[in-house]
Motif scaffolding. Structure first.
Motif, PDB file in Angstrom:
ATOM      1  N   ARG A 141      38.377  55.459 -35.684  1.00 13.61           N
ATOM      2  CA  ARG A 141      38.999  55.187 -36.982  1.00 13.61           C
ATOM      3  C   ARG A 141      39.101  53.695 -37.285  1.00 13.61           C
ATOM      4  NH1 ARG A 141      42.936  56.628 -33.372  1.00 13.61           N
ATOM      5  NH2 ARG A 141      44.784  55.285 -33.188  1.00 13.61           N
ATOM      6  N   PHE A 142      38.941  52.855 -36.255  1.00  7.74           N
ATOM      7  CA  PHE A 142      39.006  51.404 -36.448  1.00  7.74           C
ATOM      8  C   PHE A 142      37.626  50.745 -36.458  1.00  7.74           C
ATOM      9  CE2 PHE A 142      43.366  51.641 -34.295  1.00  7.74           C
ATOM     10  CZ  PHE A 142      44.007  51.732 -35.521  1.00  7.74           C
ATOM     11  N   ASP A 143      36.577  51.518 -36.312  1.00  7.82           N
ATOM     12  CA  ASP A 143      35.240  50.939 -36.184  1.00  7.82           C
ATOM     13  C   ASP A 143      34.831  50.166 -37.436  1.00  7.82           C
ATOM     14  OD1 ASP A 143      32.730  50.732 -34.551  1.00  7.82           O
ATOM     15  OD2 ASP A 143      31.905  51.686 -36.354  1.00  7.82           O
ATOM     16  N   THR A 144      35.102  50.728 -38.615  1.00 10.94           N
ATOM     17  CA  THR A 144      34.748  50.049 -39.867  1.00 10.94           C
ATOM     18  C   THR A 144      35.544  48.764 -40.033  1.00 10.94           C
ATOM     19  OG1 THR A 144      34.241  52.164 -40.912  1.00 10.94           O
ATOM     20  CG2 THR A 144      34.607  50.290 -42.369  1.00 10.94           C
ATOM     21  N   LEU A 145      36.827  48.797 -39.665  1.00  9.30           N
ATOM     22  CA  LEU A 145      37.662  47.604 -39.751  1.00  9.30           C
ATOM     23  C   LEU A 145      37.143  46.510 -38.816  1.00  9.30           C
ATOM     24  CD1 LEU A 145      40.319  46.378 -40.920  1.00  9.30           C
ATOM     25  CD2 LEU A 145      41.469  47.249 -38.878  1.00  9.30           C
ATOM     26  N   ALA A 146      36.739  46.900 -37.605  1.00  9.61           N
ATOM     27  CA  ALA A 146      36.223  45.921 -36.655  1.00  9.61           C
ATOM     28  C   ALA A 146      34.908  45.316 -37.149  1.00  9.61           C
ATOM     29  CB  ALA A 146      36.011  46.576 -35.289  1.00  9.61           C
ATOM     30  N   ALA A 147      34.022  46.164 -37.683  1.00  8.55           N
ATOM     31  CA  ALA A 147      32.734  45.659 -38.191  1.00  8.55           C
ATOM     32  C   ALA A 147      32.951  44.708 -39.361  1.00  8.55           C
ATOM     33  CB  ALA A 147      31.843  46.827 -38.603  1.00  8.55           C
ATOM     34  N   ALA A 148      33.894  45.054 -40.246  1.00  7.25           N
ATOM     35  CA  ALA A 148      34.193  44.163 -41.369  1.00  7.25           C
ATOM     36  C   ALA A 148      34.753  42.837 -40.874  1.00  7.25           C
ATOM     37  CB  ALA A 148      35.192  44.836 -42.312  1.00  7.25           C
ATOM     38  N   GLY A 149      35.616  42.906 -39.859  1.00  3.79           N
ATOM     39  CA  GLY A 149      36.164  41.677 -39.293  1.00  3.79           C
ATOM     40  C   GLY A 149      35.096  40.787 -38.693  1.00  3.79           C
ATOM     41  N   VAL A 150      34.132  41.385 -38.009  1.00  6.01           N
ATOM     42  CA  VAL A 150      33.027  40.626 -37.412  1.00  6.01           C
ATOM     43  C   VAL A 150      32.231  39.909 -38.499  1.00  6.01           C
ATOM     44  CG1 VAL A 150      30.806  40.855 -36.244  1.00  6.01           C
ATOM     45  CG2 VAL A 150      32.824  42.058 -35.348  1.00  6.01           C
ATOM     46  N   VAL A 151      31.882  40.616 -39.559  1.00  2.56           N
ATOM     47  CA  VAL A 151      31.069  40.027 -40.628  1.00  2.56           C
ATOM     48  C   VAL A 151      31.830  38.917 -41.350  1.00  2.56           C
ATOM     49  CG1 VAL A 151      29.934  40.482 -42.835  1.00  2.56           C
ATOM     50  CG2 VAL A 151      29.678  42.100 -40.945  1.00  2.56           C
ATOM     51  N   LEU A 152      33.091  39.176 -41.695  1.00  4.82           N
ATOM     52  CA  LEU A 152      33.868  38.183 -42.442  1.00  4.82           C
ATOM     53  C   LEU A 152      34.155  36.937 -41.600  1.00  4.82           C
ATOM     54  CD1 LEU A 152      36.426  40.514 -44.274  1.00  4.82           C
ATOM     55  CD2 LEU A 152      34.412  39.401 -45.227  1.00  4.82           C
ATOM     56  N   THR A 153      34.318  37.118 -40.300  1.00  2.66           N
ATOM     57  CA  THR A 153      34.555  35.958 -39.430  1.00  2.66           C
ATOM     58  C   THR A 153      33.347  35.025 -39.417  1.00  2.66           C
ATOM     59  OG1 THR A 153      36.017  37.268 -38.026  1.00  2.66           O
ATOM     60  CG2 THR A 153      35.153  35.238 -37.085  1.00  2.66           C
ATOM     61  N   LEU A 154      32.162  35.587 -39.555  1.00  4.49           N
ATOM     62  CA  LEU A 154      30.952  34.774 -39.543  1.00  4.49           C
ATOM     63  C   LEU A 154      30.802  33.918 -40.800  1.00  4.49           C
ATOM     64  CD1 LEU A 154      28.313  37.331 -38.159  1.00  4.49           C
ATOM     65  CD2 LEU A 154      29.730  35.714 -36.895  1.00  4.49           C
ATOM     66  N   VAL A 155      31.488  34.307 -41.891  1.00  9.04           N
ATOM     67  CA  VAL A 155      31.277  33.630 -43.172  1.00  9.04           C
ATOM     68  C   VAL A 155      31.652  32.148 -43.096  1.00  9.04           C
ATOM     69  CG1 VAL A 155      32.092  33.489 -45.566  1.00  9.04           C
ATOM     70  CG2 VAL A 155      31.471  35.698 -44.578  1.00  9.04           C
ATOM     71  N   GLY A 156      32.810  31.842 -42.507  1.00  8.16           N
ATOM     72  CA  GLY A 156      33.235  30.450 -42.448  1.00  8.16           C
ATOM     73  C   GLY A 156      32.265  29.574 -41.689  1.00  8.16           C
ATOM     74  N   PHE A 157      31.738  30.083 -40.589  1.00  6.69           N
ATOM     75  CA  PHE A 157      30.782  29.290 -39.810  1.00  6.69           C
ATOM     76  C   PHE A 157      29.428  29.212 -40.517  1.00  6.69           C
ATOM     77  CE2 PHE A 157      33.787  31.050 -36.636  1.00  6.69           C
ATOM     78  CZ  PHE A 157      34.322  29.853 -36.211  1.00  6.69           C
ATOM     79  N   ALA A 158      29.047  30.280 -41.223  1.00  6.37           N
ATOM     80  CA  ALA A 158      27.793  30.247 -41.987  1.00  6.37           C
ATOM     81  C   ALA A 158      27.871  29.199 -43.091  1.00  6.37           C
ATOM     82  CB  ALA A 158      27.502  31.622 -42.579  1.00  6.37           C
ATOM     83  N   PHE A 159      29.053  29.032 -43.684  1.00  2.67           N
ATOM     84  CA  PHE A 159      29.230  27.995 -44.699  1.00  2.67           C
ATOM     85  C   PHE A 159      28.997  26.615 -44.105  1.00  2.67           C
ATOM     86  CE2 PHE A 159      32.006  24.758 -46.489  1.00  2.67           C
ATOM     87  CZ  PHE A 159      31.671  24.799 -47.833  1.00  2.67           C
ATOM     88  N   LYS A 160      29.542  26.372 -42.923  1.00  5.63           N
ATOM     89  CA  LYS A 160      29.387  25.063 -42.298  1.00  5.63           C
ATOM     90  C   LYS A 160      27.932  24.763 -41.946  1.00  5.63           C
ATOM     91  CE  LYS A 160      33.476  23.679 -42.568  1.00  5.63           C
ATOM     92  NZ  LYS A 160      33.744  22.560 -43.499  1.00  5.63           N
ATOM     93  N   THR A 161      27.172  25.788 -41.614  1.00  5.91           N
ATOM     94  CA  THR A 161      25.767  25.568 -41.289  1.00  5.91           C
ATOM     95  C   THR A 161      24.911  25.384 -42.530  1.00  5.91           C
ATOM     96  OG1 THR A 161      25.279  27.942 -41.300  1.00  5.91           O
ATOM     97  CG2 THR A 161      25.976  26.976 -39.204  1.00  5.91           C
ATOM     98  N   ALA A 162      25.503  25.567 -43.722  1.00  5.26           N
ATOM     99  CA  ALA A 162      24.759  25.507 -44.996  1.00  5.26           C
ATOM    100  C   ALA A 162      23.727  26.614 -45.080  1.00  5.26           C
ATOM    101  CB  ALA A 162      24.099  24.138 -45.177  1.00  5.26           C
ATOM    102  N   ALA A 163      24.072  27.784 -44.539  1.00  2.00           N
ATOM    103  CA  ALA A 163      23.167  28.931 -44.629  1.00  2.00           C
ATOM    104  C   ALA A 163      23.274  29.537 -46.024  1.00  2.00           C
ATOM    105  CB  ALA A 163      23.540  29.972 -43.569  1.00  2.00           C
ATOM    106  N   ALA A 164      22.126  29.887 -46.616  1.00  2.00           N
ATOM    107  CA  ALA A 164      22.124  30.534 -47.930  1.00  2.00           C
ATOM    108  C   ALA A 164      22.753  31.921 -47.775  1.00  2.00           C
ATOM    109  CB  ALA A 164      20.692  30.650 -48.444  1.00  2.00           C
ATOM    110  N   PRO A 165      23.545  32.363 -48.734  1.00  2.00           N
ATOM    111  CA  PRO A 165      23.851  31.756 -50.043  1.00  2.00           C
ATOM    112  C   PRO A 165      25.087  30.848 -50.039  1.00  2.00           C
ATOM    113  CG  PRO A 165      24.737  33.965 -49.970  1.00  2.00           C
ATOM    114  CD  PRO A 165      24.115  33.721 -48.623  1.00  2.00           C
ATOM    115  N   PHE A 166      25.462  30.312 -48.879  1.00  2.00           N
ATOM    116  CA  PHE A 166      26.646  29.447 -48.792  1.00  2.00           C
ATOM    117  C   PHE A 166      26.248  27.965 -48.789  1.00  2.00           C
ATOM    118  CE2 PHE A 166      27.234  33.290 -46.139  1.00  2.00           C
ATOM    119  CZ  PHE A 166      28.152  33.954 -46.936  1.00  2.00           C
ATOM    120  N   HIS A 167      25.102  27.654 -49.365  1.00  2.00           N
ATOM    121  CA  HIS A 167      24.512  26.318 -49.260  1.00  2.00           C
ATOM    122  C   HIS A 167      24.681  25.477 -50.515  1.00  2.00           C
ATOM    123  CE1 HIS A 167      21.677  28.546 -51.665  1.00  2.00           C
ATOM    124  NE2 HIS A 167      21.152  27.399 -52.039  1.00  2.00           N
ATOM    125  N   PHE A 168      25.203  26.054 -51.599  1.00  2.00           N
ATOM    126  CA  PHE A 168      25.122  25.414 -52.911  1.00  2.00           C
ATOM    127  C   PHE A 168      25.844  24.072 -52.979  1.00  2.00           C
ATOM    128  CE2 PHE A 168      28.395  28.665 -52.709  1.00  2.00           C
ATOM    129  CZ  PHE A 168      29.535  27.958 -53.028  1.00  2.00           C
TER     130      PHE A 168
END
Length: 511
Positions: free
Chosen positions: A218-245
């Protein structure tokens, strides 16, 4: 009496000892930053340049303190009890990234010493050293709370550094865009961290990895969402598209040394965080972050190289814009081995670190030459570099070498071998489609790198609204700027003379 002794022993076991040597590099940078800020209150205007030399000395000391840690076997701020999880680990991965970050900060300081006369010196050096301290802390962090704090300590001073040119509208706009987009990315990342904590009940990466192996359905979807959202901040710092603008306008508006700093340290921070949370914290969700990072890598390198290809030679600050878009394309290459680690083994991470070391040296060198050209051509157009060899032959040769390294062509052998390691990581992981996308992008990048390199050695021509590119001018070049160009060129040449070091480094497990 026995009960009292047991109580004393239990209380003592809760006390965490601090390994001051392990945390010395970021601590030294932070302490020197505070010292410079205080000293700025008492130093006369005539002696302000001494603050810059103090910053350089502090960064050299921080780098020197990495030498006693070279065994990579120290940890501190560890949990007491059966779970041996630590918040700070000075392993080989942390030491290599700390050396990269502090070395880049040192070269940025050398680039800045001659250009801080129009800037508030005390604030500038304080912000630079504070950001370097946060960036040095991040690769050693082994829990999500420390990771977030280190990321923000590295980022918040960077916002101020981008907008530090008082009265410059372009600089203020760049800082505002950088700040707002970063705040949104951080908010998304914190939401992801909260999801991961709610699922696992821990913030330490090693404990998170263990508990994610056995997440209730029952927590699998929550964990997967947490994994993806946690990556967003670091992807922004790397200037990865679409966080590169934010990248082109931020680099153009910032002082050139700060643009150079962001192009390398920003990526080092982002990739360090991505590697730590994916490889150490979320290995059981490799089927989630592996494909996501592979798609991000393909999209990032394509967007960056196509945009760099469209830069016009006569547009104001087109040289900096091309380097900005080029850095986005290079971020795509750096993402490839991290994505490959999801399909094969953690040893692929060595390819990202090896490529980052090469990229740091030659990209800083290119920005250093751009800072040199900007002293006589404030517009910093690509057309201003035409005929540079006629007036500054050594600078032109150095710039040509840096661009060829970024392109992966001889005599920049180090760039070729670094690209080979990244390409091999994709092939070994079975990501043939990503290897094909990378090969196409390398060919696209060849065009604009070679076009710029060729312009350095062409006959000069007059640029509308400016002086001929080859017209000599009697401008004093700071010795620190010359030293920065020389250091990056010598390091690049030395690495090109021993390219097998890159292959060896890429095959070593850093954890």
């Amino acid at each position: 009496m026995t009960v009292a002794a047991d109580s004393a022993t239990g209380a003592a076991s809760l006390v965490q000892s601090v390994d001051w040597l392990a945390i010395a590099p970021p601590v030294i940078a932070a302490v020197v930053a505070l010292g410079i800020l205080v000293a700025d209150l008492f130093v006369s205007e005539r002696r302000k340049p001494l603050l810059g030399y103090g910053a350089v000395a502090g960064l050299v000391a921080a780098l020197a303190l990495l030498i006693p840690l070279r065994a990579g076997d120290r940890s501190t701020f560890c949990l007491t009890g059966p779970a041996q999880a630590c918040s700070y680990t000075a392993d080989h991965f942390a030491l290599v990234i700390q050396a990269l970050v502090l070395g880049v900060a040192l070269l940025t300081a050398l680039l800045s010493i001659g250009d801080t006369r129009k800037l508030p010196a005390g604030e500038f050096w304080f912000l630079l050293l504070s950001s370097a301290a946060g960036a040095a802390l991040l690769p050693a962090a082994r829990d999500l709370a420390t990771l977030v704090v280190a990321l923000e300590v590295a980022s918040l001073p960077a916002f101020a550094l981008v907008g530090i040119k008082r009265g410059d509208r372009r600089s203020s706009e760049a800082a505002l865009k950088f700040f707002l987009s970063s705040v949104v990315a951080t908010a998304v990342m914190l939401l992801g961290v909260s999801f991961v904590y709610a699922t696992t009940g821990s913030l330490h990466l090693t404990e998170i990895a263990d508990r994610l192996d056995d997440v209730p359905g029952r927590f699998d979807t929550l964990a997967a969402a947490g994994v993806v959202l946690t990556l967003v901040g670091f992807a922004f710092k790397t200037a990865a598209a679409p966080f590169h603008f934010w990248v082109p306008d931020t680099y153009v508006g910032a002082p050139l040394p700060i643009a150079a700093y962001l192009s390398v340290v920003g990526k080092a921070v982002g990739f360090s965080g991505l590697i730590l949370v994916t490889v150490i914290g979320f290995p059981s969700y490799a089927d989630v972050w592996g494909p996501a990072l592979a798609v991000l890598a393909a999209l990032t390198m394509t967007v960056g190289n196509v945009a760099a290809l469209r830069q016009t030679a006569t547009r104001a600050r087109s040289a900096v814009r091309l380097l900005a878009w080029s850095s986005v394309g290079q971020a795509g290459y750096l993402l490839v081995p991290i994505a490959a680690a999801a399909y094969s083994s953690d040893e692929q991470i060595g390819s990202t670190v090896a490529y980052a070391l090469m990229y740091a040296v030659v990209n800083l060198g290119a920005f250093a030459v751009a800072a040199l050209v900007a002293r006589t051509h404030p517009g910093n157009r690509l057309s201003d570099y035409r005929g540079l060899y006629a007036t500054r032959p050594l600078a032109a040769l150095a710039m040509g070498f840096f661009l060829l390294c970024l392109a992966g062509l001889p005599p920049g052998i180090i760039g070729l071998f670094a690209k080979v390691t990244v390409f091999s990581s994709a092939v070994d992981a079975g990501l043939g489609w990503l290897a094909v996308v990378m090969a196409v992008n390398v060919v696209i990048a060849l065009y604009y790198y070679l076009q710029w390199t060729a312009a350095l050695f062409r006959a000069p021509e007059t640029t509308p609204g400016d002086e001929p590119a080859a017209t000599p001018r009697t401008h004093h070049v700071p010795a620190s700027l010359t030293l920065a160009i020389a250091l990056t060129a010598v390091t690049g040449i030395a690495l090109s003379g021993a390219p097998q070091l890159v292959l060896r480094f890429a095959a070593v497990s850093l954890f």
